[in-house]
Every structure is written in C-alpha cells, then in structure tokens.
Design an enzyme around this catalytic site. Structure first.
Site, short mmCIF file in Angstrom:
data_model
loop_
_atom_site.label_atom_id
_atom_site.label_comp_id
_atom_site.label_asym_id
_atom_site.label_seq_id
_atom_site.Cartn_x
_atom_site.Cartn_y
_atom_site.Cartn_z
N ALA A 1 38.71 35.06 39.36
CA ALA A 1 39.79 35.20 38.38
C ALA A 1 41.11 35.38 39.13
CB ALA A 1 39.52 36.39 37.47
N GLY B 1 34.75 35.50 39.02
CA GLY B 1 34.76 34.77 37.75
C GLY B 1 34.26 33.35 37.89
N GLU C 1 30.55 33.60 37.71
CA GLU C 1 30.20 33.92 36.32
C GLU C 1 30.34 32.70 35.43
OE1 GLU C 1 31.44 38.57 35.80
OE2 GLU C 1 33.04 37.16 36.31
N GLU D 1 33.85 41.56 43.25
CA GLU D 1 34.78 42.43 42.52
C GLU D 1 34.78 43.86 43.04
OE1 GLU D 1 33.55 39.19 39.57
OE2 GLU D 1 32.59 40.40 41.13
#
Length: 366
Positions: A174, A217, A220, A240
């Site tokens: 992200a 992300g 994911e 993360e």
C-alpha cells in the site's frame, strides 16, 4: 440485409454514434434505434461483397464530448466477425486488436491499463500502472480497478479477468505516503481499505499474474484473486510489522488459509518474504513460470475457462469460496444444492450429451 446489434449502456447520454468506413460504403449502412439498449446497423449486400475487411465498426460514443468506450468491445467485434463468416483471419485479428485498443485508450484511467486479450477477445486484463512507485496501491488506483472489474463483470463476452503489474513489481504494498498522515479517527470514520476487496465479489474467475514484488497490500490483493501464477522472480510477504502495524486487507486471515498457521506466523511476525519457489511449495501459488510467460499463460488459462459453461464456472467458484466461511457440513450441503441446480440448465444437458456422443460441447450460458 444483415445487421449488427450493439449494446449501449446509457442512451440518455449519447450525443453521437459513428461508423468508420470508406465513403463509397457509407451509403450501404443504415442506423436504427430498435430497443432501449440496442442500436441496429443494417449492412446492405453490395457493401458485404466489396472488400468487407475495410469495414470496421467504431464502438466509441461521445458522452458530452468526453470519449468513453461504452459498448462491450469484444461482443461487438465477435458479432461483427461472426456475421461476415468468410472474413479472413487477418481481418478477425485486426477487429480484435481494434476492440482491445479502443477499450484501453478510450478509458480515463490514470493508474491502470485495461485491455482485452485472447483469440476470442474474451479475457479482460487489468495492469497496475504506477511503475515509479512499484505499483503501490492507493485509493485512486483501487477505485479504477473496481471500475474496470465492474465493466468486465457486466460484459457477457468476458470469461475471465487477469490482474498483473510489470516485471519488477506486481504491487510492492500500500502507498505509505498516502497512509502516513492518517489518524485513527480518519481510518475509522472513512472505513479505510473497505472497498479494496471488490475483486473477491467478482463472479468470474480472476487470475493474478505476479512478477516481482507482491508485498503487504500487494500480497493481500493477489490472495483476493482466485488463482495466482507467479514469475520466477516473484517475492511474497507481509512486511507491515516492520512499519509498526499489521496487515489490514486480509493478510492475517487469507495467508493462514493458504500456507497454514506456522508459515503464516513466520511471515507476518518477521516481515520476511518468500520467493516464488517457496510460495509454490507452500500452496500460495498454482504455477511458477518464466517472467516473460506469466501473463500469457494466465490469459491462456482464462481462454481455457472461457470454453466452458459460464454458469457452471460461477457455481464452482462460489462453492469453493464458501468453504472458507462455513463448516464442512454446511459447505457440503451448499455444494449439493448448487449441483442439483445445474440440472435445470441447458449447459449441463449439453455437456453430458456431448460426452456420451464423443463430441465437443457447445455451451450457451443457459
């Protein structure tokens, strides 16, 4: 008189429709609005006899002077090439190429590239396109991905969707610069990341073609897809924890289902990544391929799926996905009901009949 029916999304906003053809052929084309959503183009016989390869339908419509692809491109060109059955392979190729090119170029996307690929133009391709940021996922990009998914979902000519990045990165995570200034109240009130899982609700198969980094992300997002094909240089991980936070788009829930508790804990608590070979061994990905072949192989898989019954494909995908949500007993009951439901379809009857008659089935999505 032959004709083509073109599906139009919203006639209330259409100012003009145009067909690209040589001047001597234009008098052989007539237009008629025949239903609320269809434009009928009649093609007179003398036009069909004269070099039909130069007649090319343009599926670009002007919405208040903003060019937008509003008709499902592959359906138009599929119907068009089927109507002129004698047209050469070269013409069919040029029609498919024009359809795919217009779909992407007419879009207003800034963070993704959208294309239609495959011999029958039935595989939608979404390419994440923020190369300077290693395709870091941000809100604008995800909104565009969702819009493209909606288009493909509503296009009956599209059998499957491929999501990819570039050879260096699928998505490196992200966008940290976007997240840095956010406070607790901002992410709670805005339900941050809530719309990032649209891909999980697409009824058509979604294939992630992963090269390079698929971290945070990005990992994911790949796990939200139905199938993952990985390049030999792919790296998967949930780093993360190194940023003082935890995965927020499904990493703690989907990774454990893919690789088991111990491996998932190791990845999430250490922030380490795993190479493609290890991801294959762990069950996270289906195949590991040379970097240059990943997208092509994903498209081929989409084409293979496209030859089967769309109704059966959607039911099978739903049955597999429900297994993550319910107990074994409930899942078996759900599967049985979907299986029973297939006996109400023409595709099930055609498939079994074709098997007995030792011929190729012709599915009609009915």
């Amino acid at each position: 008189m032959k004709f083509v029916n073109l599906i139009v999304a919203d006639w209330s906003r259409v100012d003009q429709f145009d067909v690209i053809a040589p001047r001597r052929f234009r008098e052989g084309l007539t237009f008629e609005r025949c239903t609320r959503t269809r434009l009928r183009i009649d093609v007179k016989a003398h036009v069909r006899r004269k070099c039909p390869h130069v007649l090319r339908l343009s599926h670009v419509i002007w919405f208040h002077h903003a060019i937008t692809a509003i008709v499902t491109s592959s359906r138009i060109y599929y119907n068009f090439t089927r109507m002129f059955r004698p047209i050469s392979r070269l013409v069919a190729f040029s029609c498919r190429f024009a359809a795919a090119r217009t779909f992407s170029s007419a879009s207003t996307f800034e963070n993704i590239l959208v294309d239609v690929r495959g011999e029958n133009s039935n595989v939608g391709v979404i390419q994440l396109n923020r190369p300077k940021a290693l395709n870091a996922l941000c809100d604008p990009l995800m909104h565009e991905v969702n819009q493209a998914l909606d288009r493909f979902e509503n296009d009956d000519a599209i059998a499957a969707v491929v999501i990819t990045g570039n050879e260096k990165a699928f998505a490196a995570g992200a966008d940290i610069k976007e997240m840095l200034p956010l406070e607790y109240k901002d992410v709670v009130r805005g339900n941050f990341l809530a719309h990032w899982d649209r891909v999980t609700r697409v009824t058509k198969p979604v294939i992630a073609a992963v090269n390079g980094f698929a971290l945070g992300g990005g990992c994911e997002f790949a796990m939200m897809c139905d199938i993952i094909y990985a390049g030999e240089n792919a790296q998967f991980g949930q780093p993360e924890i190194r940023l003082g936070t935890i995965p927020g788009a499904g990493g703690t829930q989907r990774l454990i289902r893919a690789v088991g508790k111990s491996k998932a804990m190791e990845q999430i608590l250490s922030g380490d990544s795993m190479p493609a070979s290890e991801a294959l061994q762990s069950g996270l990905v289906s195949k590991v391929l040379p970097v240059a072949q990943v997208v092509d192989e994903a498209v081929k898989l989409g084409e293979k799926i496209g030859k089967l019954s769309p109704l059966a494909i959607a039911a099978a995908k739903e049955a597999v996905n429900i297994s993550y949500e319910v107990s074994l007993k409930e899942g078996l009951h759900f599967e049985k009901r979907l299986f029973h439901g297939s006996f109400a379809t023409n595709d099930r009857r055609e498939g079994m009949k074709a098997f007995i008659e030792k011929r190729k089935a012709s599915f009609t999505n009915s």
